[in-house]
Scaffold this active site. Structure first.
Site, mmCIF file in Angstrom:
data_model
loop_
_atom_site.group_PDB
_atom_site.id
_atom_site.type_symbol
_atom_site.label_atom_id
_atom_site.label_comp_id
_atom_site.label_asym_id
_atom_site.label_seq_id
_atom_site.Cartn_x
_atom_site.Cartn_y
_atom_site.Cartn_z
ATOM 1 N N GLY A 216 -40.537 23.459 -38.427
ATOM 2 C CA GLY A 216 -39.526 22.439 -38.188
ATOM 3 C C GLY A 216 -38.812 22.544 -36.866
ATOM 4 N N GLU A 254 -43.331 29.506 -39.842
ATOM 5 C CA GLU A 254 -44.671 28.933 -39.670
ATOM 6 C C GLU A 254 -44.553 27.697 -38.783
ATOM 7 O OE1 GLU A 254 -45.342 26.589 -43.766
ATOM 8 O OE2 GLU A 254 -45.403 28.763 -44.047
ATOM 9 N N CYS A 255 -44.542 27.939 -37.492
ATOM 10 C CA CYS A 255 -44.370 26.872 -36.500
ATOM 11 C C CYS A 255 -45.721 26.397 -35.982
ATOM 12 C CB CYS A 255 -43.523 27.359 -35.332
ATOM 13 S SG CYS A 255 -41.808 27.726 -35.754
ATOM 14 N N GLY A 256 -45.789 25.139 -35.628
ATOM 15 C CA GLY A 256 -46.991 24.576 -35.031
ATOM 16 C C GLY A 256 -46.678 23.902 -33.717
ATOM 17 N N ARG A 257 -46.008 22.748 -33.797
ATOM 18 C CA ARG A 257 -45.673 21.957 -32.614
ATOM 19 C C ARG A 257 -44.980 22.797 -31.532
ATOM 20 N NH1 ARG A 257 -44.742 16.634 -33.183
ATOM 21 N NH2 ARG A 257 -44.259 17.004 -35.371
ATOM 22 N N CYS A 332 -58.332 -3.085 -30.274
ATOM 23 C CA CYS A 332 -58.030 -4.492 -30.528
ATOM 24 C C CYS A 332 -56.860 -4.610 -31.501
ATOM 25 C CB CYS A 332 -59.270 -5.198 -31.074
ATOM 26 S SG CYS A 332 -60.670 -5.179 -29.944
ATOM 27 N N TYR A 361 -50.564 17.719 -32.596
ATOM 28 C CA TYR A 361 -50.602 16.448 -33.309
ATOM 29 C C TYR A 361 -51.052 15.298 -32.404
ATOM 30 C CZ TYR A 361 -48.075 19.130 -36.777
ATOM 31 O OH TYR A 361 -47.714 20.084 -37.681
#
Length: 417
Positions: A216, A254-257, A332, A361
């Site tokens: 987060g 538990e970080c990602g970004r 389109c 992401y």
């Protein structure tokens, strides 16, 4: 300019990634550990770079579990709101460190799989708290979502976890927000977690071995926006952790970004510029089928223009200078927008746009095959390995001619795999 495919690729700086994540991990106080949330980006070169630095990987599918194992993850945590029985069995066979259970039924599935395999599953209960959180881009708890066990129903889940064979209750998992940019607010959130878990320990007669406080921690995608202050956060965290019970041996993030966004950029060539009903449009090779993050989060993603002087003299070359532009892709649909109303010094067909902070992401959440356009190349560079690297982000498919080489002014050597 040649007849080859227009420039369109992701580029990742593995050295910058290693430096950033090493500094993040080094600043954590004792008992705190950093796991990488693979959902942010599961490209094998990134995983291999991160594996020796972080405590392990947090995965949310059997596919991610296989990638974590192949990358040499030291430990693996298995979460996700809808694990299949096959995935639970796979996780036990592969020796995951913990499973994060999100319902009473899932606890029974874990118990069944553990008994069949002759193993004991170490389990945390993910709780969807009732509220009281600081503001953030995305709320994962405190409102109706599919995540976790409703706080009001926690008693049944605790009793089930303690009674079922094959399960070893180890603690609680709380992941309530996404993309929080305030260090002070995140410390308040962890203080709320401390009060909640201490209360549950007293209410249910428990002692937690581990507490997972989720991720987060955010990234500011606004140009010139203030970044999350990791130094201030870890200073406050050091003081806060001293108030945590000593039997909480592991306090896991538990970080990602926050770990990988800054290591990647999405480069795409301008195909056209035009004016339509009062709006200046820059049309690029690519779009949200490659880089869905701006559309998903409804923001205007930061970019820079790299001028390219090559241009066939037989073709007109329109340009926009000192004006606001909206950057759109080749799909389109009017929703294929990467940035809106951004003033640029100058932009022309043939120039290359670099969308920064694209390491998390981006490709992973995109609808890759809508309209069957070619996929972007994935380029990984590191000074430690001078040979350039290209990896296919998807199963083999018919590819166009190679894109023209483009090197941003600050790009370092690439390597191929």
């Amino acid at each position: 300019m040649t007849d080859n495919e227009p420039i369109c690729h992701y580029r990742y700086d593995l050295d910058a990634l290693a430096r950033h994540v090493s500094a993040v991990v080094a600043a954590l106080p004792p008992r705190c550990r950093m796991f990488y949330a693979m959902k942010a980006n599961s490209a094998p070169p990134l995983l291999r770079t991160l594996a020796p630095i972080v405590a392990g990987f947090e995965v949310a599918s059997g596919g991610e579990l296989a990638k974590a194992s192949a990358a040499g993850a030291r430990q693996t945590l298995f979460g996700g709101p809808a694990k299949t029985p096959a995935e639970i069995s796979q996780s036990l066979r592969q020796g995951v460190s913990r499973l994060h259970a999100e319902s009473v039924l899932e606890l029974h599935r874990i118990s069944d799989a553990a008994q069949r395999s002759g193993r004991t599953a170490r389990v945390l209960l993910r709780v969807n708290l009732s509220g009281g959180f600081p503001p953030a881009t995305l709320a994962m708890a405190g409102r109706p979502t599919q995540f976790g066990i409703e706080e009001a129903a926690l008693g049944e889940a605790v009793r089930t976890a303690l009674e079922l064979p094959g399960i070893r209750f180890a603690g609680f998992h709380l992941h309530s927000l996404s993309n929080n940019l305030s260090a002070a607010a995140h410390l308040e959130l962890l203080e709320l977690y401390r009060r909640k878990i201490c209360g549950w320990e007293a209410e249910f007669g428990l002692r937690c071995e581990a507490v997972d406080v989720g991720g987060g921690i955010g990234v500011n995608y606004a140009d010139g926006g203030e970044a999350f202050d990791w130094t201030a956060f870890t200073a406050g965290l050091t003081r806060l952790v001293r108030t945590f019970p000593r039997h909480w041996k592991d306090i896991d993030f538990e970080c990602g970004r926050f770990l990988v966004a800054g290591c990647g950029s999405y480069f795409t060539e301008v195909l056209d510029v035009k004016h339509n009903h009062g709006v200046n449009y820059v049309l690029v090779r690519g779009g949200t089928h490659h880089f869905r993050l701006p559309a998903s989060w409804q923001h205007s993603h930061p970019f820079v223009v790299h001028p390219v002087d090559r241009w066939p003299t037989r073709l007109p070359r329109p340009e926009l200078a000192g004006q606001a532009v909206t950057v759109v892709g080749e799909l389109c649909t009017p929703k294929d927008v990467l940035a809106r109303d951004v003033v640029v010094d100058r932009v022309r067909p043939g120039d290359v746009l670099e969308f920064r902070l694209a390491g998390a992401y981006g490709w992973e959440i995109s609808h890759h095959d809508f309209l069957s356009h070619p996929h972007p190349e994935q380029l990984f560079h590191s000074r430690e390995s001078p040979a350039p690297a290209r990896e296919s982000p998807a199963p083999a498919r018919e590819s166009p001619a190679p894109a023209r080489e483009f090197r941003a002014p600050d790009a370092s050597p690439r390597r191929r795999e």
